[in-house]
Design a protein around this motif. Structure first.
Motif, PDB file in Angstrom:
ATOM      1  N   UNK A 307       0.821  -1.207   0.000  1.00  0.00           N
ATOM      2  CA  UNK A 307       0.000   0.000   0.000  1.00  0.00           C
ATOM      3  C   UNK A 307       0.860   1.265   0.000  1.00  0.00           C
ATOM      4  N   UNK A 308       1.998   1.228   0.689  1.00  0.00           N
ATOM      5  CA  UNK A 308       2.877   2.395   0.732  1.00  0.00           C
ATOM      6  C   UNK A 308       3.474   2.708  -0.636  1.00  0.00           C
ATOM      7  N   UNK A 347      -7.734   2.495   5.383  1.00  0.00           N
ATOM      8  CA  UNK A 347      -6.909   3.689   5.619  1.00  0.00           C
ATOM      9  C   UNK A 347      -6.451   4.307   4.309  1.00  0.00           C
ATOM     10  N   UNK A 348      -6.032   3.461   3.381  1.00  0.00           N
ATOM     11  CA  UNK A 348      -5.572   3.953   2.086  1.00  0.00           C
ATOM     12  C   UNK A 348      -6.708   4.617   1.323  1.00  0.00           C
ATOM     13  N   UNK A 349      -7.920   4.051   1.446  1.00  0.00           N
ATOM     14  CA  UNK A 349      -9.065   4.582   0.720  1.00  0.00           C
ATOM     15  C   UNK A 349      -9.437   5.992   1.102  1.00  0.00           C
ATOM     16  N   UNK A 350      -9.088   6.396   2.318  1.00  0.00           N
ATOM     17  CA  UNK A 350      -9.415   7.749   2.779  1.00  0.00           C
ATOM     18  C   UNK A 350      -8.709   8.820   1.955  1.00  0.00           C
ATOM     19  N   UNK A 351      -7.593   8.454   1.354  1.00  0.00           N
ATOM     20  CA  UNK A 351      -6.850   9.436   0.550  1.00  0.00           C
ATOM     21  C   UNK A 351      -7.150   9.317  -0.941  1.00  0.00           C
ATOM     22  N   UNK A 352      -8.071   8.395  -1.300  1.00  0.00           N
ATOM     23  CA  UNK A 352      -8.354   8.151  -2.711  1.00  0.00           C
ATOM     24  C   UNK A 352      -9.648   8.793  -3.193  1.00  0.00           C
ATOM     25  N   UNK A 353     -10.373   9.455  -2.315  1.00  0.00           N
ATOM     26  CA  UNK A 353     -11.595  10.138  -2.715  1.00  0.00           C
ATOM     27  C   UNK A 353     -12.623   9.197  -3.291  1.00  0.00           C
ATOM     28  N   UNK A 359     -10.947   0.250  -4.418  1.00  0.00           N
ATOM     29  CA  UNK A 359      -9.917  -0.557  -3.764  1.00  0.00           C
ATOM     30  C   UNK A 359     -10.512  -1.811  -3.137  1.00  0.00           C
ATOM     31  N   UNK A 360     -11.731  -1.695  -2.621  1.00  0.00           N
ATOM     32  CA  UNK A 360     -12.373  -2.862  -2.007  1.00  0.00           C
ATOM     33  C   UNK A 360     -12.700  -3.928  -3.052  1.00  0.00           C
ATOM     34  N   UNK A 361     -13.140  -3.477  -4.230  1.00  0.00           N
ATOM     35  CA  UNK A 361     -13.429  -4.461  -5.292  1.00  0.00           C
ATOM     36  C   UNK A 361     -12.146  -5.118  -5.785  1.00  0.00           C
ATOM     37  N   UNK A 362     -11.066  -4.364  -5.820  1.00  0.00           N
ATOM     38  CA  UNK A 362      -9.771  -4.945  -6.197  1.00  0.00           C
ATOM     39  C   UNK A 362      -9.331  -5.986  -5.180  1.00  0.00           C
ATOM     40  N   UNK A 363      -9.539  -5.681  -3.892  1.00  0.00           N
ATOM     41  CA  UNK A 363      -9.181  -6.630  -2.840  1.00  0.00           C
ATOM     42  C   UNK A 363     -10.027  -7.894  -2.941  1.00  0.00           C
ATOM     43  N   UNK A 364     -11.324  -7.726  -3.170  1.00  0.00           N
ATOM     44  CA  UNK A 364     -12.214  -8.889  -3.270  1.00  0.00           C
ATOM     45  C   UNK A 364     -11.849  -9.767  -4.460  1.00  0.00           C
ATOM     46  N   UNK A 365     -11.640  -9.155  -5.610  1.00  0.00           N
ATOM     47  CA  UNK A 365     -11.299  -9.930  -6.805  1.00  0.00           C
ATOM     48  C   UNK A 365      -9.950 -10.621  -6.649  1.00  0.00           C
ATOM     49  N   UNK A 366      -8.959  -9.919  -6.128  1.00  0.00           N
ATOM     50  CA  UNK A 366      -7.644 -10.522  -5.950  1.00  0.00           C
ATOM     51  C   UNK A 366      -7.665 -11.673  -4.968  1.00  0.00           C
ATOM     52  N   UNK A 367      -8.338 -11.486  -3.835  1.00  0.00           N
ATOM     53  CA  UNK A 367      -8.368 -12.534  -2.811  1.00  0.00           C
ATOM     54  C   UNK A 367      -9.184 -13.742  -3.263  1.00  0.00           C
ATOM     55  N   UNK A 368     -10.329 -13.495  -3.900  1.00  0.00           N
ATOM     56  CA  UNK A 368     -11.189 -14.606  -4.335  1.00  0.00           C
ATOM     57  C   UNK A 368     -10.545 -15.407  -5.466  1.00  0.00           C
TER      58      UNK A 368
END
Length: 427
Positions: A307-308, A347-353, A359-368
Motif C-alpha cells: 500500500x505504501x 486507511x488507504x481509501x481515505x486518501x483516494x476520494x 480498492x475494495x473491489x480490487x481486494x475482493x477480486x484478488x483474494x477470491x
C-alpha cells in the motif's frame, strides 16, 4: 519470534508442497512448534478472532459433511450423476462444463466449501459410470467454485469480511462483482478444453450404457430424501439470511446437521464416516501457523509495503492491491489475508476520494481469484483434495497448482482491465 514464525511456515509449506510427508502432519507439526516456542499462546491459537483457529470454518465444514453423509444414503447423488451424464449425451467435456457451471452458480448463493461438498460425490459417480479419471473434473469444479463465489456477499468468506468492514451490501456485490464473474466464467469455460486436454476420451459403449440408465431408479429412500431436502432448504435460507437472523453459517450448518441426524434415525456410522477428520485437523494446524504470521506482523508488513508503494495513485493502488492480493491469497489462506489487509485498504481509501470503493473491489477480486493459485489458497481447495484422497483418487499439491496458476493468471488478467475501464475510464 518473527523469524521463527516465518521459518516454521516456510518449512511446513515446503513439506506440504513437496508431499514428502502427509500435509496434515506438516500443518499440525508446524502449529505445535509455534505453540511450544511461545510464538503464539493458547489464547492466540484457540480463542483469538484474528490469530486463532477459525472455528466458524471448522464447524461449518463439520455440519455440512454430516448433512452430505446423510444425503448420500438417499441415492440423490447417483440420481444427479446420471441426469447430468444423460443431459451431456455421455460426453466428458460437456459433463465437465455442465458440472462446473452448476458449481459456480451454486457457489454464489451457498458458500463455495458447501458447494464442493455437495458436488464432489456427484462428480465421482459420473466419472465412475463413464470410466474416466475424476481428477480433472474435481479440479475444474473447485476452480469454478472460487470464481463463482466471488459474485455475491455470501459466496466466499473474504467477501463477508470486506462487506462488513466497508459497509457494502448484498446488492453492492451483485452490481459490482457479478458482471465480472459472469465474464470470467465465460472465459474459464472456453479455456477448459485446452486446460484439461487429453482428459475427455470415453468408451462409446460406456456412454451408451449411461444413456440407457433410468435416474429415478437411483433413489433408494424417498422419505429420507424429502426430509433432507426440507432441512437443506432451511440451511440454505439460513446461509442467505445470516446477516438478518444474526446466526453464523457455522451454527446454521450444525443446527441443520443435528436436526437431520434426529429425524433420519440413521446409525452414527452412516453419517460420521463422511466426515473428513484429517481435513479438519489440517485446517486447525494451518490457521495456527498463519495466526503466528499475523501476530508477529509479517502479513501486515507485507501488505503495508504494497500500500505504501502506491504514493496516492488510485489506479496504481487498485492494480497493486489486485495483484498482491492474488499472490498472497494463494500462499496463505485468503480469509486471514483479507482480515489483515482490510484495515490497510480502509486507511488507504481515505486518501483516494471517489476511488476508495474501487480498492475494495480490487481486494475482493484478488483474494477470491487468488484462492485458485495453489492447493491451499482457499478452503474449498483443501476440502476437495481431502475428498479425492478418501475416494482413492489423490490429487497432488502440484497437480492442482499447475492448473490453478494458469487460471489465476487468466482471471486476474481479465479483472485488471475490468477495474480500469469501469472505475477509471467510464466512471
Amino acid at each position: 519470534m518473527t523469524a521463527v514464525a516465518v521459518a516454521v511456515f516456510v518449512v511446513a509449506y515446503g513439506l506440504i508442497a513437496s508431499e514428502r510427508i502427509n500435509k496434515t502432519t506438516a500443518a499440525l507439526g508446524g502449529a505445535a512448534i509455534v505453540l511450544a516456542l511461545g510464538v503464539v499462546g493458547s489464547d492466540d491459537a484457540f480463542f483469538s478472532h484474528d490469530t486463532g483457529v477459525d472455528w466458524n470454518v471448522v464447524f461449518l465444514l463439520l455440519g455440512m459433511m454430516i448433512i452430505v453423509g446423510i444425503l448420500r444414503q438417499t441415492g440423490v447423488f447417483e440420481y444427479v450423476a446420471i441426469w447430468a451424464a444423460k443431459r451431456a449425451k455421455g460426453s466428458p467435456l460437456r459433463v465437465m462444463i455442465l458440472l462446473t457451471l452448476i458449481t459456480a452458480a451454486s457457489s454464489a448463493f451457498l458458500d463455495n466449501v458447501t458447494t464442493v461438498l455437495l458436488i464432489a460425490p456427484v462428480t465421482l459417480l459420473v466419472c465412475e459410470r463413464l470410466e474416466v479419471s475424476p481428477t480433472p473434473f474435481l479440479i475444474a469444479e473447485v476452480l469454478a467454485s472460487n470464481i463463482g463465489g466471488a459474485a455475491t456477499l455470501i459466496g466466499d468468506p473474504p467477501n463477508i469480511i470486506i462487506g462488513s468492514r466497508a459497509d457494502l451490501s448484498f446488492n453492492d456485490f451483485l452490481v459490482h462483482m457479478t458482471p465480472i464473474v459472469v465474464l470470467e466464467l465465460l472465459v474459464f469455460t472456453l479455456v477448459l478444453p485446452w486446460l484439461f486436454r487429453g482428459s475427455f476420451e470415453v468408451d462409446p459403449a460406456r456412454a451408451a450404457d449411461v444413456m440407457s440408465l433410468n435416474e429415478r431408479e437411483a433413489i433408494r429412500d424417498p422419505r429420507l430424501l424429502t426430509k433432507s431436502g426440507i432441512v437443506l432448504f432451511a440451511v440454505f435460507i439460513g446461509f442467505v439470511g445470516h446477516s438478518v437472523f444474526h446466526i453464523e453459517p457455522s451454527v446454521v450448518a450444525l443446527l441443520g446437521a443435528g436436526a437431520l441426524v434426529l429425524i433420519s434415525g440413521l446409525p452414527q456410522r452412516d453419517y460420521l464416516s463422511a466426515v473428513e477428520w484429517e481435513t479438519l485437523l489440517f485446517f486447525a494446524g494451518l490457521f495456527i501457523m498463519v495466526g503466528a504470521l499475523v501476530k508477529t506482523g509479517v502479513i501486515a508488513h507485507l501488505a503495508g509495503l504494497a500500500t505504501d508503494a502506491t504514493d496516492g495513485n488510485a489506479l496504481l493502488a487498485t492494480m497493486l492491491i489486485l495483484v498482491v492480493s492474488a499472490l498472497l491469497s494463494g500462499i496463505v489462506d485468503n480469509i486471514p489475508y483479507v482480515a489483515t489487509m482490510s484495515p490497510l485498504v480502509s486507511e488507504l481509501g481515505e486518501s483516494m476520494g471517489r476511488h476508495s470503493e474501487t480498492l475494495w473491489w480490487a481486494l475482493a477480486l484478488g483474494a477470491d481469484f487468488g484462492g485458485n493459485l495453489t492447493a491451499v489458497g482457499a478452503s474449498a481447495n483443501v476440502v476437495m483434495l481431502g475428498i479425492a484422497r478418501r475416494a482413492d483418487n489423490p490429487i497432488s499439491f502440484w497437480e492442482f497448482t499447475r492448473k490453478g496458476i494458469v487460471v489465476t493468471v487468466i482471471t486476474v488478467a481479465v479483472a485488471a482491465p475490468y477495474l480500469w475501464l469501469r472505475y477509471f475510464v467510464f466512471a
